[in-house]
Design an enzyme around this catalytic site. Structure first.
Site, PDB file in Angstrom:
ATOM      1  N   THR A 105       1.519   7.192  13.929  1.00 39.61           N
ATOM      2  CA  THR A 105       0.720   6.423  13.072  1.00 39.61           C
ATOM      3  C   THR A 105       1.274   5.061  13.213  1.00 39.61           C
ATOM      4  O   THR A 105       0.544   3.926  13.365  1.00 39.61           O
ATOM      5  CB  THR A 105       0.961   6.456  11.378  1.00 39.61           C
TER       6      THR A 105
ATOM      7  N   LYS B 191       0.974  -1.357  -0.061  1.00 42.01           N
ATOM      8  CA  LYS B 191      -0.010  -0.174  -0.029  1.00 42.01           C
ATOM      9  C   LYS B 191       0.813   1.181  -0.154  1.00 42.01           C
ATOM     10  O   LYS B 191       1.410   1.541   1.130  1.00 42.01           O
ATOM     11  CB  LYS B 191      -0.886   0.066   1.123  1.00 42.01           C
TER      12      LYS B 191
ATOM     13  N   CYS C  24      14.319   9.901   6.405  1.00 45.12           N
ATOM     14  CA  CYS C  24      14.165   9.471   8.098  1.00 45.12           C
ATOM     15  C   CYS C  24      15.610   9.555   8.664  1.00 45.12           C
ATOM     16  O   CYS C  24      15.731   9.818   9.953  1.00 45.12           O
ATOM     17  CB  CYS C  24      13.789   8.047   8.143  1.00 45.12           C
TER      18      CYS C  24
ATOM     19  N   GLU D 276       9.198   1.209  11.165  1.00 41.70           N
ATOM     20  CA  GLU D 276      10.340   2.168  10.883  1.00 41.70           C
ATOM     21  C   GLU D 276       9.798   3.587  11.183  1.00 41.70           C
ATOM     22  O   GLU D 276       9.080   4.065  10.140  1.00 41.70           O
ATOM     23  CB  GLU D 276      11.087   1.974   9.738  1.00 41.70           C
TER      24      GLU D 276
ATOM     25  N   GLY E  63       7.096   5.317   8.726  1.00 40.23           N
ATOM     26  CA  GLY E  63       6.389   6.449   8.675  1.00 40.23           C
ATOM     27  C   GLY E  63       6.225   7.072  10.122  1.00 40.23           C
ATOM     28  O   GLY E  63       7.260   6.897  10.741  1.00 40.23           O
ATOM     29  N   SER E  64       5.458   7.884  10.261  1.00 37.24           N
ATOM     30  CA  SER E  64       5.419   8.691  11.609  1.00 37.24           C
ATOM     31  C   SER E  64       5.035   7.756  12.834  1.00 37.24           C
ATOM     32  O   SER E  64       4.491   6.408  12.822  1.00 37.24           O
ATOM     33  CB  SER E  64       4.386   9.612  11.717  1.00 37.24           C
TER      34      SER E  64
ATOM     35  N   GLU F 106      11.144  16.446  15.411  1.00 39.27           N
ATOM     36  CA  GLU F 106      11.625  16.231  14.015  1.00 39.27           C
ATOM     37  C   GLU F 106      10.983  17.272  12.769  1.00 39.27           C
ATOM     38  O   GLU F 106       9.773  16.869  12.674  1.00 39.27           O
ATOM     39  CB  GLU F 106      11.447  14.502  13.620  1.00 39.27           C
TER      40      GLU F 106
END
Length: 490
Positions: free
Chosen positions: A229, A174, A281, A247, A225-226, A378
């Site tokens: 989330t 996705k 990242c 991650e 992602g964050s 961040e």
């Protein structure tokens, strides 16, 4: 599949078939703010069909010998390489990267697929005596859902697909709605090479991710992602005890010692901070410079950063408007707090109010309190604080004073000192004298709230497996005539 691939028409890929949808959406070129191509929005029924196909394919794919899966993966890498130029152009459009940056990402992804094709997780013999043998096997988990972000849409799609395929899992990708295009083409190219159901790709809206995390037919979620989330995914996955690979966000620091060449350090730190406008990242988000070389370091750092030109090389646009507004808010906060800017500033955040695209000028903040947002959070944009230090143990403690722990860099000539500083850092990765360098063999993991599990390299394959321990007693292997009553189940 019909064997022809068009790079201006996009479909979901389910069981090696191109699937359209009644509802569509489109990405936006962040360099121009122009609409890109329409992409189908997957329905829950589409997901159910993909999951059924993935579970059916898993039976055969997981039973193949590693050498057979390796041949398929290398064939996929070859087919991706045939389309490298078109994939590069597509990636540049959807991500805002310059063509050289986009080409580098595509090449990195293809290389990642090839390298993983050679790796496996062999059985491990834990005990082998006259009476008993104990073997631990690492068996594929099953169906893996790979949920990828918008900053590296091609490489991160491959990063989730390659280890899954190598271990015998099947994959449903996705991509981010902001950057769906190259991932959908990975699925389309894979359908020309792999058996049906082994790799599928679904573009979707905000409903698709939650459907995936709750679906009982999906056995692992691999998400980049964050942190916010990631926590939601972990909570939802707990309902079915799915395995998770997360991650997440980081607040990576660079430590510059006084014994390293100052000009070289400034150039390396600038690269690790501002490449792709900080939308990486593992980019440097905080710079800690020894007080003895601070002034000289700042002279060289400012010279490097002020040479960057918007839209060229490092100065990519921010990929989407949501992130663009978040980064601008960070600039504004620094200005409202009265912080000093060595380069840029809150009122100068936008490169040109009349220029299309989500471009933001690089900024360097110099008198940031440790409690300020620019130090604690961040930004994921081209703005960075520079702080001073004088004692090794002190700077390590300050670098570790964050809830996240993804990566860090250390610039130091003294080998023992560099190693000592590195071992004190609470991060999944430490790079000494060079940032933004990922070797496909090096496990990329995280500490604290930066994630769970790991990506890349032979060690990462274990995160796509379950263990099975087989214990058997040798005196009973030859039939009912075997003598003796030894063993736990005698």
């Amino acid at each position: 599949m019909d064997g022809s691939i068009s790079f201006d028409k996009f479909y979901n890929i389910i069981n090696n078939s191109k699937v359209s949808s009644a509802k569509t959406y489109h990405g936006i070129d962040p360099s121009t703010e122009e609409d890109l191509w329409e992409v189908p929005i997957a329905t829950e029924d589409d997901l159910n069909k993909a999951v059924a196909a993935a579970n059916d394919a898993f039976k055969k794919w997981s039973s193949l010998q590693q050498q057979e899966r390796s041949r398929f993966m290398k064939d996929l890498a070859d087919h991706l390489e045939k389309h490298k130029d078109a994939l590069t152009e597509l990636l540049s459009k959807e991500s805002g990267k310059s063509m050289p940056f986009a080409e580098s990402e595509v090449e990195m992804g293809i290389n990642t697929m090839r390298r993983h094709s050679d790796w496996s997780v062999p059985d491990q013999v834990q005990k082998d005596t006259e009476d008993v043998k104990i073997v631990v096997q690492h068996v594929p988990i099953g169906v893996v859902a790979g949920i990828t972000p918008w900053n590296y849409p091609f490489q991160l799609a491959i990063l989730k697909t390659a280890p899954a395929l190598a271990t015998g899992c099947t994959v449903i990708l996705k991509p981010s709605p902001f950057t769906p295009y190259t991932a959908l083409k990975i699925g389309e190219i894979a359908a020309e090479v792999l058996p049906p159901g082994v790799v599928q790709v679904l573009g979707g809206d905000d409903s698709l991710g939650p459907w995936m995390t709750k679906h009982p037919g999906i056995h692992k979620i691999s998400f980049t992602g964050s942190t916010a989330t990631g926590k939601k995914i972990m909570a939802a996955a707990s309902e079915t005890l799915k395995r998770v690979n997360l991650e997440l966000g980081g607040n990576d620091a660079a430590i510059v010692t006084e014994d390293f060449d100052v000009q070289e350090a400034a150039q390396l730190v600038a690269t690790a901070t501002f490449a792709h406008s900080g939308q990486i990242c593992m980019a440097t988000k905080r710079i800690f410079v020894h007080e003895a070389v601070y002034n000289e370091f700042m002279t060289h750092l400012v010279a490097s950063v002020t040479s960057y030109k918007p839209g060229e090389g490092f100065c990519s646009p921010i990929q989407n408007k949501v992130q663009f507004e978040k980064v601008k808010a960070m600039y504004d906060d620094c200005e409202q707090q009265g912080l000093d800017f060595a380069v840029g500033g809150g009122s100068k955040a936008c490169v040109d109010d009349h220029r299309p695209g989500y471009f933001i000028a690089p900024a360097i903040v110099t008198n940031s309190p440790e409690s300020s947002r620019i130090v604690r959070e961040e930004p994921f944009g081209p703005i960075v604080p520079v702080l001073t230090w004088k004692d090794d143990s002190e700077v390590v403690e300050r670098v570790n004073d964050t809830p996240t722990g993804l990566g860090a860099t250390v610039y130091c000539r003294d080998k023992k000192r560099a190693w000592r500083i590195s071992e004190g850092l609470q991060t999944g990765s430490v790079w000494v004298n060079g940032g933004l360098k990922l070797d496909p063999v090096a496990l990329f993991g995280a500490h604290k709230q930066s994630g769970i599990g790991g990506e890349l390299g032979p060690l990462a394959l274990k995160y796509y497996t379950n263990t099975r321990t087989i214990t058997y007693w040798k005196d009973r292997l030859e039939g009912p005539e075997a003598k003796g009553n030894k063993g736990l189940f005698a």
